[in-house]
Write an enzyme that holds these catalytic residues in place. Sequence first.
Site, PDB file in Angstrom:
ATOM      1  N   ARG A 165       1.075  -1.300  -0.015  1.00  0.00           N
ATOM      2  CA  ARG A 165       0.018  -0.064   0.133  1.00  0.00           C
ATOM      3  C   ARG A 165       0.783   1.226   0.174  1.00  0.00           C
ATOM      4  O   ARG A 165       0.194   2.392  -0.271  1.00  0.00           O
ATOM      5  CB  ARG A 165      -1.191  -0.165   1.236  1.00  0.00           C
ATOM      6  CG  ARG A 165      -2.297  -0.191   0.803  1.00  0.00           C
ATOM      7  CD  ARG A 165      -3.109  -0.177   1.909  1.00  0.00           C
ATOM      8  NE  ARG A 165      -3.339  -1.038   2.931  1.00  0.00           N
ATOM      9  CZ  ARG A 165      -3.006  -0.616   4.454  1.00  0.00           C
ATOM     10  NH1 ARG A 165      -2.748   0.269   4.413  1.00  0.00           N
ATOM     11  NH2 ARG A 165      -2.780  -1.690   5.191  1.00  0.00           N
ATOM     12  N   TYR A 205     -19.339  15.892 -13.551  1.00  0.00           N
ATOM     13  CA  TYR A 205     -19.696  14.501 -13.496  1.00  0.00           C
ATOM     14  C   TYR A 205     -20.700  13.910 -12.503  1.00  0.00           C
ATOM     15  O   TYR A 205     -20.557  14.295 -11.001  1.00  0.00           O
ATOM     16  CB  TYR A 205     -18.447  13.844 -13.382  1.00  0.00           C
ATOM     17  CG  TYR A 205     -18.544  12.312 -13.463  1.00  0.00           C
ATOM     18  CD1 TYR A 205     -18.910  11.660 -14.656  1.00  0.00           C
ATOM     19  CD2 TYR A 205     -18.091  11.411 -12.194  1.00  0.00           C
ATOM     20  CE1 TYR A 205     -18.816  10.160 -14.407  1.00  0.00           C
ATOM     21  CE2 TYR A 205     -18.331  10.179 -12.102  1.00  0.00           C
ATOM     22  CZ  TYR A 205     -18.467   9.453 -13.228  1.00  0.00           C
ATOM     23  OH  TYR A 205     -18.565   8.129 -13.353  1.00  0.00           O
ATOM     24  N   ASP A 243     -11.384  19.261 -12.400  1.00  0.00           N
ATOM     25  CA  ASP A 243     -11.450  17.894 -12.870  1.00  0.00           C
ATOM     26  C   ASP A 243     -10.970  18.092 -14.363  1.00  0.00           C
ATOM     27  O   ASP A 243     -11.699  18.700 -15.361  1.00  0.00           O
ATOM     28  CB  ASP A 243     -12.646  17.422 -12.822  1.00  0.00           C
ATOM     29  CG  ASP A 243     -12.819  15.803 -13.388  1.00  0.00           C
ATOM     30  OD1 ASP A 243     -12.196  15.434 -14.312  1.00  0.00           O
ATOM     31  OD2 ASP A 243     -13.981  15.253 -12.879  1.00  0.00           O
ATOM     32  N   LYS A 285     -10.275   6.915 -18.642  1.00  0.00           N
ATOM     33  CA  LYS A 285     -10.747   7.631 -20.004  1.00  0.00           C
ATOM     34  C   LYS A 285      -9.535   7.845 -20.881  1.00  0.00           C
ATOM     35  O   LYS A 285      -9.005   7.018 -21.364  1.00  0.00           O
ATOM     36  CB  LYS A 285     -11.685   8.869 -19.600  1.00  0.00           C
ATOM     37  CG  LYS A 285     -12.524   8.779 -18.507  1.00  0.00           C
ATOM     38  CD  LYS A 285     -13.764   7.646 -18.432  1.00  0.00           C
ATOM     39  CE  LYS A 285     -14.597   7.593 -17.306  1.00  0.00           C
ATOM     40  NZ  LYS A 285     -15.260   8.684 -16.761  1.00  0.00           N
TER      41      LYS A 285
HETATM   42  C1  LIG Z   1     -15.345   9.156 -15.436  1.00  0.00           C
HETATM   43  C2  LIG Z   1     -15.235  10.127 -14.695  1.00  0.00           C
HETATM   44  C3  LIG Z   1     -14.917  10.467 -13.383  1.00  0.00           C
HETATM   45  C4  LIG Z   1     -14.790   9.133 -12.300  1.00  0.00           C
HETATM   46  O1  LIG Z   1     -13.677   8.417 -12.693  1.00  0.00           O
HETATM   47  P1  LIG Z   1     -13.837   6.901 -12.516  1.00  0.00           P
HETATM   48  O2  LIG Z   1     -12.420   6.590 -13.023  1.00  0.00           O
HETATM   49  O3  LIG Z   1     -14.897   6.216 -13.316  1.00  0.00           O
HETATM   50  O4  LIG Z   1     -13.847   6.608 -11.157  1.00  0.00           O
HETATM   51  C5  LIG Z   1     -14.601  11.733 -12.938  1.00  0.00           C
HETATM   52  N1  LIG Z   1     -14.652  12.725 -13.640  1.00  0.00           N
HETATM   53  C6  LIG Z   1     -15.168  12.783 -14.895  1.00  0.00           C
HETATM   54  C7  LIG Z   1     -15.248  14.088 -15.908  1.00  0.00           C
HETATM   55  C8  LIG Z   1     -15.337  11.540 -15.566  1.00  0.00           C
HETATM   56  O5  LIG Z   1     -15.716  11.406 -16.944  1.00  0.00           O
END
Ligand SMILES: *Cc1c(COP(=O)(O)O)cnc(C)c1O
Length: 396
Positions: free
Chosen positions: A50, A101, A178, A203
């Site tokens: 960890r 999101y 984000d 993503k």
């Molecule tokens: C998918 C997404 C998240 C969350 O991410 P995960 O990897 O699915 O936990 C947060 N912000 C945005 C803009 C996203 O598209």
Amino acid sequence: MPVRPTSQSGLQPQTLAVTLGRPQAPGDPLNPPMVLSSTYRDGGPIGYAREGNAAWSALEEVVGALEGGSAVAFGSGMAAAVAVLDGLPPGCHVLAPAAPYHGVTALLRDLDAGGRLRVTTVDLDDVAAVDRALVDVATAGESAAVWAESPTNPMLDVVDLTALGRTTDRHGALLVVDNTFASPLRQHPLRLGADVVIHSATKLIGGHSDLLLGLAVTADADRAAALRRHRHGRGSVPGVLESFLTLRGIRTLAVRLDRAETTAGELARRLQRHPAVGRVRYPGLPGHRAADVVAAQMGGPGTMLAIETVGDALTADRVCAGVRLIVAATSLGGVETLIERRARNDGDRDAGVPPTLLRISVGLEDVDDLWADLDQALDRAVGRQSGPRSEPPPRA
Ligand SMILES: *Cc1c(COP(=O)(O)O)cnc(C)c1O
């Protein structure tokens, strides 16, 4: 096998994405090893899994260099979001837009309901309103943070991060951005005034729809240390294979972005002329509401677009049911083009996402193949004859 940083002076981001995060000693493998061990012999830098892993460090070195801070990898984007919010003082006022999101909206709502944070919805386009809200919080002697996303998922709204950063700075409020939709190769929020950047590397960074991983990046050493403590203590660690694959993904991010962005722009222009489409949302279209901001803060408009079909939700659903090459699925940022009617999620519907909005994540397929598929699905969704086209639309 230590992964030492290469000199970064003067190298372009796409070069750094390829060269950083590699073992450097003679005889070392080119790629960081996947160390599959939960424990280590006493006396080394890592005692228990960890605490760290060579694959995490390599990935963090690359993303940290691209964003201009210290990156900390987590098990998912949401885990990174939780870690950032957990670092806020109790009772901190978080100003957030109505439709970031939807997982973040739900998380903020839970933290507010549990009394951990106080969440207020603001229009981040209205910097004067953000300013007034921050004055109110400061007058009450309380701490504040602003949660921003740009471009937003799924509305493709763009926020002026420089203006927002000036405002949060003036009030001593934390600015979290984000950056998932722009990726670390199209936008650098830390340089525009953000304190923390998060990514869902699930993503674009990973890019192949085969893993979950998140990252938080900050230029503040104490904050980075706190994020690492959170990861260790809460156990929100990324998997070793996922870290390795994410690093492998970021090696090709520059070329994937270039291609998918060109295709997204072309599809956006063609979609604007389709009779079944009422509105196209894409930051790269001339006349976009925030075109100046896009030009000033983004290296390119990105690979995500959204359309609003004519008709109702059923019309939009018929488009998703009618595509043959494009995949009807959630998520985004992979090599394959995906389409989703976002308001089918309660969170997005409640946040005001139009019922006919289809989010399209543009991948690497041929632009004319994608267009032919969208064109026939849109035609059929509104009962138009989808025969052989008279004239293929010109390539821009
Ligand atoms: C998918 C997404 C998240 C969350 O991410 P995960 O990897 O699915 O936990 C947060 N912000 C945005 C803009 C996203 O598209």
